[in-house]
Enzyme design. Structure first.
Site, PDB file in Angstrom:
ATOM      1  N   THR A   1       0.850  -1.189   0.000  1.00  0.00           N
ATOM      2  CA  THR A   1       0.000   0.000   0.000  1.00  0.00           C
ATOM      3  C   THR A   1       0.883   1.235   0.000  1.00  0.00           C
ATOM      4  O   THR A   1       1.851   1.310   0.752  1.00  0.00           O
ATOM      5  CB  THR A   1      -0.951   0.012   1.210  1.00  0.00           C
ATOM      6  OG1 THR A   1      -1.858  -1.086   1.062  1.00  0.00           O
ATOM      7  CG2 THR A   1      -1.763   1.297   1.277  1.00  0.00           C
TER       8      THR A   1
ATOM      9  N   PHE B   1       1.183   5.035   0.836  1.00  0.00           N
ATOM     10  CA  PHE B   1       0.578   6.065   1.676  1.00  0.00           C
ATOM     11  C   PHE B   1       1.099   7.419   1.234  1.00  0.00           C
ATOM     12  O   PHE B   1       2.257   7.530   0.821  1.00  0.00           O
ATOM     13  CB  PHE B   1       0.973   5.865   3.156  1.00  0.00           C
ATOM     14  CG  PHE B   1       0.350   4.656   3.792  1.00  0.00           C
ATOM     15  CD1 PHE B   1       0.885   3.397   3.584  1.00  0.00           C
ATOM     16  CD2 PHE B   1      -0.774   4.773   4.599  1.00  0.00           C
ATOM     17  CE1 PHE B   1       0.313   2.275   4.159  1.00  0.00           C
ATOM     18  CE2 PHE B   1      -1.357   3.662   5.184  1.00  0.00           C
ATOM     19  CZ  PHE B   1      -0.815   2.400   4.959  1.00  0.00           C
TER      20      PHE B   1
END
Ligand code: PEP
Ligand code: MN
Length: 625
Positions: A530, A532
């Protein structure tokens, strides 16, 4: 032995235990871990475990079975983190120490320091007292060398490490140096170990040329027993029958050490291999094996180095190695941050006007969520993580001044973009000021002793259920319960006290809430990352910006998008992401989200940006970082 105290022990009862230990000449530490209060004691108190177990306020006594006590994992279950200024060894960030084998001259020191600092080293090394095999070899610059190291620290804001070879150098080393190194040849120089144990500076303890891991840990025990807990272990290769490398790098020491002790371990592939071209492969392997950091010899002119030229990397090779480690680190849950020192310095200079305290960064979820982990990895402990309950609150908290920064997930390698955050970026007017990538490894987490077959409800974020589809399909009787963050899900399960409930979250959440990982790595595809983004009103530090994120829309005529994309191509701006999304309230019209590898807000890109504005109907730069 470990004396585990009852939670309701009175101060008098505790003092009684301590006075017995003191009277018996024991060394002891009070340890507070996971809500338990423990006294770790070494030495012979004149009484056995049974005696202590019988004392009021004692829950139980656990003997420490290893020869080393204070350094043992039993004594301190959590990893020890050694702080050296802004640098933390043993935390989520890979620490790279670089520099020449020996301090040779001011020119050499600056030439190397400038380069390694640029490539992301956070500590500088250089020997001023060189323990050489031959008495006729260069023995080091002595105090002049230490002064140069101190100059490097001041000029580049990097802590410095150097070797101490005799207790007679203690005063000098104290004056100029941040971390003292005990070299391989001195690992069992017990007077020196006792001396550095009393110095009060962090110690980097190399493994001896022919030392077993237990002997190495016993040497560390000497330092801790003098009251200095700040020891970093450094594996640098051991002597074997193999002549193709200078020494044999014992990489298996990493998991062994992890098990046996709470102290951090770094790897020195330079002395381990003795050959330049073998340094980077072993350094990469060390990080993959879970090392907390590296110590690498780098020289601007290795052919003319006074020592260890053959194993010293050229600065450019060091830069390449750092790029590789940057990629490898997230796989093992860590992070290499090239700009960390600048960021830490900038952040520590900022104080909030309202309360005079440090800065705050808002994230969605609870302690132990992936956003929390991202926050810690990006900012370190200089910025206080601030837990909020929705993505919108992250943005609002910055807008109304409660937080200085925010960190939100923007896209996942398996599930795609997190559109809510793109929308919030557009509507809030806040800027992307940084980014970081976390590997997302999911675990099924339940109460200790819970069995997967009996689980009926699983709590987590809907996005996580998507990422774990294959695993969940094996258990059709499991009901999935949506939550807003993974750590919250774990806490809910804990509070439910139900053995048939489980959560899906990172292992950090299981640790924090004292829950058990029932099954590890249940995401369908292990390449689950992921990205960010860090948001705020202005950048943390003035570092070079390598990327920009843009949003635009084009007119609804043939070739409109093509004309826009041509602007990127003709200006040599590399696109790394292009995505289209419907515009709210305008059916079948789309907004394009683009990431490029360029700082498009830089002066020299002004013409490019003007051209882009000409070709688009709407254009917003979400940030350059
Ligand atoms: C050094 O780091 O320069 C050094 C001499 O290392 P070791 O003690 O591991 O040989
Ligand atoms: Mn060396």
């Amino acid at each position: 032995m470990l004396i585990v105290l009852e939670p309701e022990i009175t101060p008098e009862q505790k003092n009684h235990i301590l006075s017995i230990l003191r009277g018996g000449g024991c060394l002891f530490r009070e340890i507070s871990e996971g809500g338990r209060c423990i006294i770790g004691a070494t030495g012979n108190a004149g009484h056995g475990a049974d005696y202590f177990e019988g004392l009021a306020g004692v829950a139980k006594v656990v003997p420490v079975s290893t020869a080393f006590k204070l350094v043992s994992r039993q004594m301190h279950v959590a990893d020890s983190q050694i702080k050296i200024g802004d640098v933390v060894v043993g935390g989520p960030r890979i620490v790279v120490i670089a520099g020449p084998c020996a301090v040779e001259s001011r020119e050499q020191m600056h030439a190397v320091a400038r380069e390694v600092r640029k490539y992301g080293a956070v500590m500088f090394r250089g020997g001023a007292f060189k323990p050489r095999t031959s008495p006729y070899s260069f023995q080091g610059m002595g105090e002049e060398g230490l002064k140069l190291l101190a100059e490097i620290r001041e000029t580049y804001s990097m802590p410095v490490v150097t070797e101490i070879t005799t207790p007679a150098q203690a005063d000098l080393v104290m004056k100029y140096i941040d971390v003292v190194q005990v070299g391989a040849r001195n690992m069992q120089n017990f007077e020196l170990l006792k001396c550095v144990g009393r110095l009060g500076k962090p110690v980097l303890l190399k493994r001896g040329l022919a030392a077993t891991i237990e002997e190495w840990l016993m040497s560390a025990e000497y330092i801790l027993s003098e009251g200095n807990d700040n020891v970093i272990l450094c594996e640098r290769g051991i002597r074997t029958f193999e002549p193709y490398t200078r020494n044999t790098l014992d990489l298996s020491a990493i998991p062994v050490i992890r098990n046996l002790t709470h102290l951090p371990i770094i790897i020195d592939p330079s002395h381990a291999t003795g050959m330049r071209e073998k340094v980077s492969p072993m350094a990469r392997a060390a990080i993959a094996a879970g090392a907390d950091g590296l110590m690498i010899e780098v020289h601007n002119d290795p052919d003319h180095a006074t020592s260890d030229g053959a194993q010293s990397l050229y600065p450019k090779q060091f830069g390449q190695l750092m790029r590789d480690i940057y990629v490898i680190a997230p796989v093992v849950g860590k992070q290499l941050d090239y700009g960390y020192l600048d960021k830490a310095r900038a952040v520590s200079r900022m104080e909030r006007a309202d309360d005079g305290k440090g800065r705050k960064a808002a994230f969605l979820g609870e302690i132990g969520s992936f956003s929390h982990k991202a926050c810690l990895q990006y900012f370190g402990d200089r910025v206080a993580p601030m837990s909020v309950s929705s993505f919108k609150t992250v943005f609002d908290a910055i807008a109304d001044g409660r937080a200085d920064f925010g960190i939100v997930p923007i896209e996942n390698s398996l599930a795609g973009s997190i559109h809510e955050n793109y929308d919030l970026l557009l509507s809030s007017g806040l800027k992307i000021i940084g980014e970081m990538t976390l590997r997302i490894k999911h675990n099924l987490i339940g109460h200790p002793g819970a069995e997967i077959e009996k689980i009926r409800r699983v709590l987590s974020i809907p996005l996580v259920f998507q990422q774990c589809r294959q695993f969940l399909d094996n258990y059709p009787e499991i009901e999935t319960v949506p939550m807003t963050d993974t750590a919250h899900a774990v806490r809910q399960v804990k509070e439910s006290k139900s053995m048939t409930d489980a959560a899906i979250a990172g292992e950090q959440a299981a640790e924090i809430y004292g829950m058990e990982v029932l099954e590890e790595g249940i995401e369908t595809n292990p390449r689950n990352f992921t990205r960010f983004v860090v948001i705020g009103t202005k950048p943390v530090e003035k570092a070079e910006k390598k990327k920009s994120s843009i949003v635009f829309s084009t007119g609804n005529q043939p070739g409109a998008l093509f004309e826009t994309l041509k602007v990127f191509a003709e200006n040599g701006v590399n696109m790394v992401k292009l995505e289209s999304r419907p515009i709210h309230g305008k059916p079948w019209e789309y907004m394009f989200y683009v990431d490029v590898e360029a700082d498009i807000e830089a002066d020299e890109r002004r013409d490019f940006l003007d051209l882009l504005k000409e070709k688009t109907e709407y254009l917003r730069v979400l940030g350059s970082y």
